[in-house]
Write a protein that holds these residues in place. Structure first.
Motif, PDB file in Angstrom:
ATOM      1  N   ARG A  25       0.780  -1.395  -0.018  1.00  0.00           N
ATOM      2  CA  ARG A  25      -0.163   0.191   0.270  1.00  0.00           C
ATOM      3  C   ARG A  25       0.844   1.786   0.021  1.00  0.00           C
ATOM      4  O   ARG A  25       0.827   2.230   0.142  1.00  0.00           O
ATOM      5  N   ASP A  48       1.084   6.979   6.915  1.00  0.00           N
ATOM      6  CA  ASP A  48       0.140   6.897   5.809  1.00  0.00           C
ATOM      7  C   ASP A  48      -0.642   6.200   6.827  1.00  0.00           C
ATOM      8  O   ASP A  48      -0.702   4.372   7.246  1.00  0.00           O
ATOM      9  N   GLU A  49      -1.772   6.452   8.042  1.00  0.00           N
ATOM     10  CA  GLU A  49      -2.500   5.615   9.066  1.00  0.00           C
ATOM     11  C   GLU A  49      -4.150   5.019   9.052  1.00  0.00           C
ATOM     12  O   GLU A  49      -3.747   4.008   8.591  1.00  0.00           O
ATOM     13  N   ALA A  50      -4.485   6.181   7.592  1.00  0.00           N
ATOM     14  CA  ALA A  50      -5.157   5.076   6.930  1.00  0.00           C
ATOM     15  C   ALA A  50      -5.191   3.895   5.812  1.00  0.00           C
ATOM     16  O   ALA A  50      -5.565   2.834   5.668  1.00  0.00           O
ATOM     17  N   GLY A  51      -3.505   4.485   5.083  1.00  0.00           N
ATOM     18  CA  GLY A  51      -3.612   3.028   4.376  1.00  0.00           C
ATOM     19  C   GLY A  51      -2.855   2.030   5.663  1.00  0.00           C
ATOM     20  O   GLY A  51      -3.433   0.912   4.364  1.00  0.00           O
ATOM     21  N   GLU A  53      -4.213   0.887   8.173  1.00  0.00           N
ATOM     22  CA  GLU A  53      -5.484   0.440   8.508  1.00  0.00           C
ATOM     23  C   GLU A  53      -6.032  -0.701   7.367  1.00  0.00           C
ATOM     24  O   GLU A  53      -6.045  -1.628   7.828  1.00  0.00           O
ATOM     25  N   THR A  54      -5.882   0.300   5.955  1.00  0.00           N
ATOM     26  CA  THR A  54      -6.264  -0.554   4.497  1.00  0.00           C
ATOM     27  C   THR A  54      -5.583  -2.117   4.528  1.00  0.00           C
ATOM     28  O   THR A  54      -6.249  -2.842   4.291  1.00  0.00           O
ATOM     29  N   ALA A  55      -4.222  -1.613   4.682  1.00  0.00           N
ATOM     30  CA  ALA A  55      -3.097  -2.942   4.461  1.00  0.00           C
ATOM     31  C   ALA A  55      -3.780  -3.721   5.646  1.00  0.00           C
ATOM     32  O   ALA A  55      -3.538  -4.889   5.516  1.00  0.00           O
ATOM     33  N   ALA A  57      -6.472  -4.476   7.670  1.00  0.00           N
ATOM     34  CA  ALA A  57      -7.734  -5.365   6.767  1.00  0.00           C
ATOM     35  C   ALA A  57      -7.349  -6.574   5.898  1.00  0.00           C
ATOM     36  O   ALA A  57      -7.684  -7.117   6.127  1.00  0.00           O
ATOM     37  N   GLY A  58      -6.733  -5.733   4.934  1.00  0.00           N
ATOM     38  CA  GLY A  58      -6.894  -6.421   3.665  1.00  0.00           C
ATOM     39  C   GLY A  58      -6.240  -7.894   4.397  1.00  0.00           C
ATOM     40  O   GLY A  58      -6.199  -9.019   3.312  1.00  0.00           O
TER      41      GLY A  58
END
Length: 135
Positions: A25, A48-51, A53-55, A57-58
């Protein structure tokens, strides 16, 4: 700024899986890890904290995200003792520290505490803005 913690099985490839998910990510991170027996915990900060979290979770990786303070100390004997004594005297518990940068003169770390407001007051100018510290 936040600190992420991820618990992993203590076996080959787990840390690689975590790092690969974040790298995929485009997330840059600074991490430290510890193991005990069959389990390990990785603590890290991410650009990139949002990135992140997405990574996570993915990749199916459970995590905790906690608010943190960035602190500055002189890089000399006793600086850590003085800093953590200030927190203790203020009744603040620090339960996590991620070292993020060491120079000839200064040491920077990200810490998690049970009362950020009291910690800020106790440490004063030692607490720096996350905007002033670039990962």
């Amino acid at each position: 700024m936040s600190v992420f913690t991820v618990d992993l099985t203590n076996q080959p490839g787990e840390l690689a899986r975590l790092c690969e998910a974040l790298a995929g990510r485009g997330v840059n991170l600074i991490l430290c890890a510890t193991t005990r027996g069959e389990r390990g915990t990785v603590a890290f900060i991410a650009d990139d904290e949002a990135g992140a979290e997405t990574a996570l979770a993915g990749a199916g990786l459970g995590y905790n995200r906690r608010p943190a303070l960035t602190i500055r100390m002189e890089d000399q004997p006793g600086a850590g003792a003085a800093t953590f004594r200030k927190l203790a005297d203020a009744g603040v518990n620090a339960d996590l520290l991620v070292p993020v940068r060491v120079s000839d003169d200064l040491f920077f770390a990200v810490i998690c505490v049970d009362d950020p407001g009291r910690a800020r007051r106790a440490l004063g100018v030692q607490v720096i803005s996350a905007d002033d510290f670039v990962l």
